[in-house]
Every structure is written in structure tokens, then in C-alpha cells.
Scaffold this motif. Structure first.
Motif, PDB file in Angstrom:
ATOM      1  N   TYR A 104     -34.715 -38.776 -33.356  1.00  0.00           N
ATOM      2  CA  TYR A 104     -34.187 -38.554 -32.004  1.00  0.00           C
ATOM      3  C   TYR A 104     -33.465 -37.209 -31.926  1.00  0.00           C
ATOM      4  O   TYR A 104     -33.723 -36.392 -31.040  1.00  0.00           O
ATOM      5  CB  TYR A 104     -33.247 -39.704 -31.614  1.00  0.00           C
ATOM      6  CG  TYR A 104     -32.433 -39.401 -30.378  1.00  0.00           C
ATOM      7  CD1 TYR A 104     -33.027 -39.410 -29.122  1.00  0.00           C
ATOM      8  CD2 TYR A 104     -31.092 -39.087 -30.468  1.00  0.00           C
ATOM      9  CE1 TYR A 104     -32.296 -39.105 -27.986  1.00  0.00           C
ATOM     10  CE2 TYR A 104     -30.348 -38.784 -29.346  1.00  0.00           C
ATOM     11  CZ  TYR A 104     -30.952 -38.799 -28.102  1.00  0.00           C
ATOM     12  OH  TYR A 104     -30.225 -38.489 -26.987  1.00  0.00           O
ATOM     13  N   GLU A 163     -35.478 -35.544 -15.145  1.00  0.00           N
ATOM     14  CA  GLU A 163     -36.054 -35.500 -16.479  1.00  0.00           C
ATOM     15  C   GLU A 163     -36.986 -34.313 -16.584  1.00  0.00           C
ATOM     16  O   GLU A 163     -37.685 -33.973 -15.632  1.00  0.00           O
ATOM     17  CB  GLU A 163     -36.821 -36.787 -16.761  1.00  0.00           C
ATOM     18  CG  GLU A 163     -35.926 -37.997 -16.843  1.00  0.00           C
ATOM     19  CD  GLU A 163     -36.695 -39.270 -17.099  1.00  0.00           C
ATOM     20  OE1 GLU A 163     -37.922 -39.213 -17.309  1.00  0.00           O
ATOM     21  OE2 GLU A 163     -36.070 -40.338 -17.083  1.00  0.00           O
ATOM     22  N   LYS A 188     -38.053 -46.704 -28.183  1.00  0.00           N
ATOM     23  CA  LYS A 188     -37.309 -47.716 -27.418  1.00  0.00           C
ATOM     24  C   LYS A 188     -36.241 -48.425 -28.243  1.00  0.00           C
ATOM     25  O   LYS A 188     -35.326 -49.023 -27.694  1.00  0.00           O
ATOM     26  CB  LYS A 188     -38.280 -48.740 -26.832  1.00  0.00           C
ATOM     27  CG  LYS A 188     -39.313 -48.129 -25.905  1.00  0.00           C
ATOM     28  CD  LYS A 188     -39.001 -48.428 -24.474  1.00  0.00           C
ATOM     29  CE  LYS A 188     -40.114 -47.965 -23.582  1.00  0.00           C
ATOM     30  NZ  LYS A 188     -39.807 -46.810 -22.825  1.00  0.00           N
ATOM     31  N   LYS A 225     -37.345 -41.312 -27.079  1.00  0.00           N
ATOM     32  CA  LYS A 225     -38.723 -41.750 -26.873  1.00  0.00           C
ATOM     33  C   LYS A 225     -38.958 -43.087 -27.555  1.00  0.00           C
ATOM     34  O   LYS A 225     -39.762 -43.888 -27.094  1.00  0.00           O
ATOM     35  CB  LYS A 225     -39.698 -40.697 -27.403  1.00  0.00           C
ATOM     36  CG  LYS A 225     -39.724 -39.447 -26.538  1.00  0.00           C
ATOM     37  CD  LYS A 225     -40.734 -38.438 -27.052  1.00  0.00           C
ATOM     38  CE  LYS A 225     -40.750 -37.194 -26.170  1.00  0.00           C
ATOM     39  NZ  LYS A 225     -41.656 -36.160 -26.692  1.00  0.00           N
ATOM     40  N   ASN A 256     -37.253 -36.955 -28.125  1.00  0.00           N
ATOM     41  CA  ASN A 256     -36.487 -37.325 -26.940  1.00  0.00           C
ATOM     42  C   ASN A 256     -37.037 -36.590 -25.738  1.00  0.00           C
ATOM     43  O   ASN A 256     -37.894 -35.724 -25.867  1.00  0.00           O
ATOM     44  CB  ASN A 256     -35.002 -37.001 -27.154  1.00  0.00           C
ATOM     45  CG  ASN A 256     -34.776 -35.526 -27.444  1.00  0.00           C
ATOM     46  OD1 ASN A 256     -35.181 -34.651 -26.689  1.00  0.00           O
ATOM     47  ND2 ASN A 256     -34.123 -35.239 -28.573  1.00  0.00           N
ATOM     48  N   GLN A 257     -36.551 -36.939 -24.557  1.00  0.00           N
ATOM     49  CA  GLN A 257     -36.948 -36.269 -23.329  1.00  0.00           C
ATOM     50  C   GLN A 257     -35.692 -35.696 -22.691  1.00  0.00           C
ATOM     51  O   GLN A 257     -34.748 -36.429 -22.387  1.00  0.00           O
ATOM     52  CB  GLN A 257     -37.622 -37.254 -22.383  1.00  0.00           C
ATOM     53  CG  GLN A 257     -38.165 -36.608 -21.141  1.00  0.00           C
ATOM     54  CD  GLN A 257     -38.970 -37.579 -20.310  1.00  0.00           C
ATOM     55  OE1 GLN A 257     -39.003 -38.770 -20.586  1.00  0.00           O
ATOM     56  NE2 GLN A 257     -39.616 -37.076 -19.282  1.00  0.00           N
ATOM     57  N   THR A 289     -32.966 -34.025 -20.188  1.00  0.00           N
ATOM     58  CA  THR A 289     -32.549 -34.239 -18.808  1.00  0.00           C
ATOM     59  C   THR A 289     -31.746 -33.030 -18.371  1.00  0.00           C
ATOM     60  O   THR A 289     -31.148 -32.338 -19.189  1.00  0.00           O
ATOM     61  CB  THR A 289     -31.665 -35.505 -18.665  1.00  0.00           C
ATOM     62  OG1 THR A 289     -30.534 -35.356 -19.506  1.00  0.00           O
ATOM     63  CG2 THR A 289     -32.417 -36.755 -19.032  1.00  0.00           C
ATOM     64  N   LYS A 349     -33.139 -38.604 -23.307  1.00  0.00           N
ATOM     65  CA  LYS A 349     -33.552 -40.001 -23.464  1.00  0.00           C
ATOM     66  C   LYS A 349     -34.397 -40.145 -24.725  1.00  0.00           C
ATOM     67  O   LYS A 349     -35.304 -39.352 -24.957  1.00  0.00           O
ATOM     68  CB  LYS A 349     -34.378 -40.448 -22.259  1.00  0.00           C
ATOM     69  CG  LYS A 349     -33.582 -40.614 -21.001  1.00  0.00           C
ATOM     70  CD  LYS A 349     -34.453 -41.194 -19.916  1.00  0.00           C
ATOM     71  CE  LYS A 349     -33.619 -41.470 -18.678  1.00  0.00           C
ATOM     72  NZ  LYS A 349     -34.435 -42.094 -17.634  1.00  0.00           N
ATOM     73  N   LYS A 386     -24.851 -39.216 -18.935  1.00  0.00           N
ATOM     74  CA  LYS A 386     -25.867 -38.938 -17.914  1.00  0.00           C
ATOM     75  C   LYS A 386     -26.826 -37.826 -18.328  1.00  0.00           C
ATOM     76  O   LYS A 386     -27.973 -37.825 -17.912  1.00  0.00           O
ATOM     77  CB  LYS A 386     -25.212 -38.569 -16.587  1.00  0.00           C
ATOM     78  CG  LYS A 386     -24.527 -39.728 -15.913  1.00  0.00           C
ATOM     79  CD  LYS A 386     -23.951 -39.318 -14.580  1.00  0.00           C
ATOM     80  CE  LYS A 386     -23.266 -40.495 -13.913  1.00  0.00           C
ATOM     81  NZ  LYS A 386     -22.690 -40.138 -12.630  1.00  0.00           N
ATOM     82  N   LYS A 392     -30.957 -46.511 -28.896  1.00  0.00           N
ATOM     83  CA  LYS A 392     -30.155 -46.735 -27.685  1.00  0.00           C
ATOM     84  C   LYS A 392     -29.013 -45.736 -27.619  1.00  0.00           C
ATOM     85  O   LYS A 392     -28.416 -45.402 -28.638  1.00  0.00           O
ATOM     86  CB  LYS A 392     -29.553 -48.147 -27.671  1.00  0.00           C
ATOM     87  CG  LYS A 392     -30.548 -49.258 -27.889  1.00  0.00           C
ATOM     88  CD  LYS A 392     -31.438 -49.442 -26.705  1.00  0.00           C
ATOM     89  CE  LYS A 392     -32.364 -50.635 -26.939  1.00  0.00           C
ATOM     90  NZ  LYS A 392     -33.647 -50.452 -26.373  1.00  0.00           N
TER      91      LYS A 392
END
Length: 178
Positions: A15, A34, A99, A97, A20-21, A23, A95, A91, A102
């Protein structure tokens, strides 16, 4: 804990290093958008594992470095975590990738801890240090909060020699007792 710690650390490292993606926040309407890009982040210290220590010799718990470990006497789950750098908020953090990774806020807490140098601690060392902490807390009239044991590693596991590695074993305590 060593096996779970290694697997969990690998997921956290993936991660951090770009799985990750990204933001971004839009200042005009305060919305978070995103991006298609991933973001490589800096590894922070300590990485921590959280698990439960068993008083029964059938359950072994170990930690790979650098990881924070938390454990208890009833569950065999180990959680691996690290601190997101101050550049991000909940915020704006990328994110994951994966799942199973967390992003959570860890509330402020109070710990009783012992610090020592050396390789990532064995199950026996974690148990010994936890028992010493609990004995000291009892003498001082301070209550441990929950059954979790936290193990922190403050070092690069690849390049740091054992004698320079810093480890901690800790338990949460009730702040009002301190």
C-alpha cells in the motif's frame, strides 16, 4: 504473530509503495476526487503489530520487524499498522487497492511500555516483558485496559543491525489511574 506480521507487513508495504489510488481535494467545492494515479508514500516508524498473548504454551506469537503487534488471550488475530504522514488526512489519504487494507483512525491512548534493543522479540520475550509490565502496574495500583499486547519496532529491518534495533512491548492502561 511472526507469520501474520510478515503477511500483514507485506500488505501495508505494498500500500505504502503504490498499491493505492490517489485522492485530491477540490478547493472550489471541498469535494474529494479520485485520480487514476497511485502515490508512493514514505514509510513511517514505528510500524506496529497488535495481538493477544496466550498464557497457554500452545499459542505462539512473534513479530517481524518493523511491525506493531497487538494480541489478547482469546483471539488469534494480529493487526499490522503504521502511521500515515502528516501530509494526509483521513479524507485525502490514498485508497488501498487491496480490500483487506483498511484506513482507520486510532484514538488517543495511554500505554505502559518497556523498551529494549535487539532482534524482533520472540513469543517468550513478549510474554516475559508483558508479565513484568503487568506486575509493575499491579504494584502501582494501575489497571491494564483490555488484554491486548502491543509490540513496536523502530528500525529498518533490512539494514539495521540487531544491537541498534529498538523494540517496545506495551499494554494499554486506564488514563484515570495514571
Amino acid at each position: 504473530m511472526r507469520k501474520a506480521g510478515g503477511k500483514g507487513f507485506g500488505k501495508c508495504a505494498s500500500y505504502i509503495f503504490g498499491e493505492n489510488q490517489s485522492t485530491t481535494s477540490s478547493n472550489s467545492n471541498n469535494k474529494i476526487t479520485e485520480k487514476e494515479d497511485s502515490e508512493k508514500m514514505q514509510m513511517t516508524a514505528p510500524v506496529r503489530s497488535v495481538g493477544r498473548i496466550s498464557n497457554d504454551s500452545s499459542e505462539k506469537m512473534q513479530m517481524t520487524a518493523p511491525v506493531r503487534s497487538i494480541g489478547s488471550n482469546t483471539a488469534k488475530k494480529t493487526k499490522i499498522s503504521f502511521v500515515i504522514g502528516s501530509k494526509h488526512t483521513l479524507k485525502t489519504v490514498p485508497k488501498p487497492k487491496d480490500k483487506s487494507v483498511k484506513i482507520v483512525k486510532v484514538d488517543e491512548h495511554c500505554l505502559a511500555a518497556v523498551t529494549f534493543s535487539g532482534p524482533p522479540p520472540s513469543d517468550e520475550r513478549i510474554t516475559k516483558e508483558r508479565d513484568l509490565i503487568l506486575q509493575t502496574l499491579e504494584k502501582e495500583g494501575i489497571r491494564a485496559k483490555g488484554e491486548e499486547t502491543l509490540v513496536y519496532g523502530y528500525h529498518d529491518p533490512i539494514i539495521t543491525p540487531n544491537f541498534l534495533r529498538r523494540n517496545e512491548v506495551a499494554v494499554m492502561v486506564d488514563r484515570k489511574d495514571v
